[in-house]
Design a protein around this motif. Structure first.
Motif, PDB file in Angstrom:
ATOM      1  N   LYS A 138      -1.250  25.341  -4.259  1.00  0.00           N
ATOM      2  CA  LYS A 138      -0.367  25.273  -5.290  1.00  0.00           C
ATOM      3  C   LYS A 138      -0.344  23.838  -5.739  1.00  0.00           C
ATOM      4  O   LYS A 138      -0.608  22.939  -4.969  1.00  0.00           O
ATOM      5  CB  LYS A 138       0.983  25.749  -4.749  1.00  0.00           C
ATOM      6  N   ALA A 139       0.198  23.645  -6.887  1.00  0.00           N
ATOM      7  CA  ALA A 139       0.509  22.248  -7.381  1.00  0.00           C
ATOM      8  C   ALA A 139       1.394  21.489  -6.755  1.00  0.00           C
ATOM      9  O   ALA A 139       2.350  22.181  -6.318  1.00  0.00           O
ATOM     10  CB  ALA A 139       0.508  22.258  -8.781  1.00  0.00           C
ATOM     11  N   SER A 140       1.246  20.118  -6.462  1.00  0.00           N
ATOM     12  CA  SER A 140       2.023  19.461  -5.656  1.00  0.00           C
ATOM     13  C   SER A 140       3.059  19.032  -6.721  1.00  0.00           C
ATOM     14  O   SER A 140       2.896  18.236  -7.652  1.00  0.00           O
ATOM     15  CB  SER A 140       1.517  18.356  -5.142  1.00  0.00           C
ATOM     16  N   PHE A 141       4.475  19.540  -6.457  1.00  0.00           N
ATOM     17  CA  PHE A 141       5.761  18.847  -7.332  1.00  0.00           C
ATOM     18  C   PHE A 141       6.610  18.195  -6.258  1.00  0.00           C
ATOM     19  O   PHE A 141       7.709  18.112  -6.861  1.00  0.00           O
ATOM     20  CB  PHE A 141       6.456  20.295  -7.923  1.00  0.00           C
ATOM     21  N   ASP A 142       5.885  17.551  -5.231  1.00  0.00           N
ATOM     22  CA  ASP A 142       6.863  16.879  -4.289  1.00  0.00           C
ATOM     23  C   ASP A 142       7.853  15.835  -5.089  1.00  0.00           C
ATOM     24  O   ASP A 142       9.192  15.876  -4.713  1.00  0.00           O
ATOM     25  CB  ASP A 142       6.178  16.056  -3.292  1.00  0.00           C
ATOM     26  N   ASP A 143       7.335  15.065  -6.200  1.00  0.00           N
ATOM     27  CA  ASP A 143       8.004  14.357  -6.559  1.00  0.00           C
ATOM     28  C   ASP A 143       9.462  14.767  -7.551  1.00  0.00           C
ATOM     29  O   ASP A 143      10.593  14.149  -7.585  1.00  0.00           O
ATOM     30  CB  ASP A 143       7.535  13.389  -7.816  1.00  0.00           C
ATOM     31  N   ILE A 144       9.681  15.904  -7.639  1.00  0.00           N
ATOM     32  CA  ILE A 144      10.670  16.471  -8.516  1.00  0.00           C
ATOM     33  C   ILE A 144      11.789  17.016  -7.634  1.00  0.00           C
ATOM     34  O   ILE A 144      13.072  17.011  -8.158  1.00  0.00           O
ATOM     35  CB  ILE A 144      10.392  17.724  -9.438  1.00  0.00           C
ATOM     36  N   TYR A 145      11.605  17.088  -6.297  1.00  0.00           N
ATOM     37  CA  TYR A 145      12.296  17.389  -5.524  1.00  0.00           C
ATOM     38  C   TYR A 145      13.276  16.282  -4.654  1.00  0.00           C
ATOM     39  O   TYR A 145      14.103  16.408  -3.805  1.00  0.00           O
ATOM     40  CB  TYR A 145      11.723  18.322  -4.117  1.00  0.00           C
ATOM     41  N   THR A 146      12.878  14.998  -4.917  1.00  0.00           N
ATOM     42  CA  THR A 146      13.179  13.799  -4.337  1.00  0.00           C
ATOM     43  C   THR A 146      14.029  12.739  -5.423  1.00  0.00           C
ATOM     44  O   THR A 146      14.415  11.745  -5.042  1.00  0.00           O
ATOM     45  CB  THR A 146      12.293  12.934  -3.420  1.00  0.00           C
TER      46      THR A 146
ATOM     47  N   CYS B 274      16.821  25.100  -0.566  1.00  0.00           N
ATOM     48  CA  CYS B 274      17.912  25.145  -1.680  1.00  0.00           C
ATOM     49  C   CYS B 274      17.395  24.060  -2.765  1.00  0.00           C
ATOM     50  O   CYS B 274      17.973  24.329  -3.929  1.00  0.00           O
ATOM     51  CB  CYS B 274      19.096  25.097  -1.118  1.00  0.00           C
ATOM     52  N   SER B 275      16.725  23.112  -2.564  1.00  0.00           N
ATOM     53  CA  SER B 275      16.496  22.032  -3.404  1.00  0.00           C
ATOM     54  C   SER B 275      17.892  21.647  -3.965  1.00  0.00           C
ATOM     55  O   SER B 275      18.938  21.432  -3.461  1.00  0.00           O
ATOM     56  CB  SER B 275      15.629  22.408  -4.542  1.00  0.00           C
ATOM     57  N   TYR B 276      18.357  21.543  -5.374  1.00  0.00           N
ATOM     58  CA  TYR B 276      19.502  21.164  -6.178  1.00  0.00           C
ATOM     59  C   TYR B 276      20.584  22.313  -6.170  1.00  0.00           C
ATOM     60  O   TYR B 276      21.320  21.996  -6.982  1.00  0.00           O
ATOM     61  CB  TYR B 276      19.227  20.748  -7.489  1.00  0.00           C
ATOM     62  N   GLY B 277      20.309  23.343  -5.218  1.00  0.00           N
ATOM     63  CA  GLY B 277      21.302  24.334  -5.231  1.00  0.00           C
ATOM     64  C   GLY B 277      21.068  25.392  -6.646  1.00  0.00           C
ATOM     65  O   GLY B 277      22.437  25.784  -6.908  1.00  0.00           O
ATOM     66  N   ILE B 278      20.088  25.504  -6.854  1.00  0.00           N
ATOM     67  CA  ILE B 278      19.929  26.509  -8.180  1.00  0.00           C
ATOM     68  C   ILE B 278      20.525  27.873  -7.763  1.00  0.00           C
ATOM     69  O   ILE B 278      21.184  28.323  -8.687  1.00  0.00           O
ATOM     70  CB  ILE B 278      18.603  26.419  -8.634  1.00  0.00           C
ATOM     71  N   ASN B 279      20.228  28.416  -6.511  1.00  0.00           N
ATOM     72  CA  ASN B 279      20.632  29.573  -6.410  1.00  0.00           C
ATOM     73  C   ASN B 279      21.932  29.858  -6.217  1.00  0.00           C
ATOM     74  O   ASN B 279      22.664  30.745  -6.678  1.00  0.00           O
ATOM     75  CB  ASN B 279      19.971  30.206  -5.121  1.00  0.00           C
TER      76      ASN B 279
END
Length: 303
Positions: A15-23, A72-77
């Protein structure tokens, strides 16, 4: 559409790395980046989770539910399950604030009021588990998560610190959900959650990309008394591949784990399957393929 003009790095999972968007300090880049690729698993999963909540309430005579969201990241669910919101509405909200250049503190103040302006559509207490401190902090401060724990339960040296209120909440979880963490978290995380339970075992409702086998998690949960069932014949789109490199990585990963790419994947989409883990007696009384109405599976592609 694949974005071959802006290639991204591919991680070991294909998968593409999207690590930066989670921090980031707030969710704007999360929505800006993922929605470019038609991110939709959270919205496709929401009606399935809602019917899980209804079934769990009926089975155990519960009203308020304690929900643990793994990854959960930013609580989207939490936003989608508590309030009458959609991914597209959240995307529009946060993209507009990104364009406006709003500072995080101002956005947080606005979000607290914004989320409170919506009626609650379900009586849910949400605990979020994620490795990102900023994501957990924002989701809690905005009022999406009731509790949050930022730690890595895959790491044997980490675990559940008993002095934390959030850790104690795991003991009373009624249902554990996830829309994309499996593959980055595995048997150690779900084992630790199960070990923390003080009462009835929570149901575990997990959407899992086809490139990530569930065998290890199912085997680890069996000694606790869990039965793992897959909803057969139903695929759920997660998002489109970012570019040809991710397509090649994802399809290659499927072949590595002994799975032939299906039509959804060949067409450029990550495909998720739904797994439900329940205690043996509850699984025996109502198999997973009897639980859901057609409307809950409106996003599913039948195979």
């Amino acid at each position: 559409m694949l974005d071959n003009n802006n290639p991204v790095s591919i991680d070991e999972t294909g998968k593409a790395s999207f690590d930066d968007i989670y921090t980031q300090d707030d969710p704007r880049y999360y929505f800006h980046r993922l929605c470019k690729h038609n991110y939709m698993i959270a919205e496709c999963a929401a009606p399935v989770f809602r019917e899980c909540y209804d079934r769990l309430r009926a089975t155990r005579q519960l009203e308020r539910l304690q929900v643990t969201d793994v990854g959960c990241s930013y609580g989207i669910n939490a936003a989608l399950h508590k309030f009458p919101l959609s991914v597209s509405r959240l995307h529009a909200h946060y993209t507009a604030r990104l364009i406006n250049g709003m500072e995080t503190d101002a956005l947080l103040a606005e979000d607290k009021s914004w989320y409170r302006s919506f009626p609650l559509i379900d009586d849910l207490v949400f605990t979020g588990l994620d490795t990102s401190d900023p994501a957990i902090a924002y989701a809690r401060a905005a009022g999406l998560l009731d509790f949050g724990l930022a730690c890595n339960l895959e790491d044997a040296s980490d675990g559940l610190p008993p002095e934390h209120d959030e850790a104690r909440v795991f003991a009373h979880s009624d249902i554990v959900i996830s829309t994309g963490a499996v593959g980055y978290v595995g048997a150690p995380t779900f084992t630790r959650i199960a070990q923390a339970v003080s009462g009835q075992l929570p149901w575990m409702a997990l959407f899992v990309l086809r490139q990530f086998p569930m065998d290890d998690i199912a085997a680890a949960m069996e000694p606790f008394g869990y039965v793992t069932e897959k909803l057969e014949g139903a695929l759920f789109p997660q998002r489109q591949f970012t570019d040809d490199a991710e397509r090649a990585g994802a399809l290659g990963r499927l072949r590595e784990v002994g799975r032939k790419p299906l039509a959804m994947e060949e067409a450029g989409w990550f495909a998720a399957e739904f797994y439900l883990l329940r205690p043996k007696d509850e699984a025996a009384s109502s198999p997973v393929d009897t639980l859901f109405t057609p409307s809950a599976l409106s996003c599913a592609v039948r195979t």
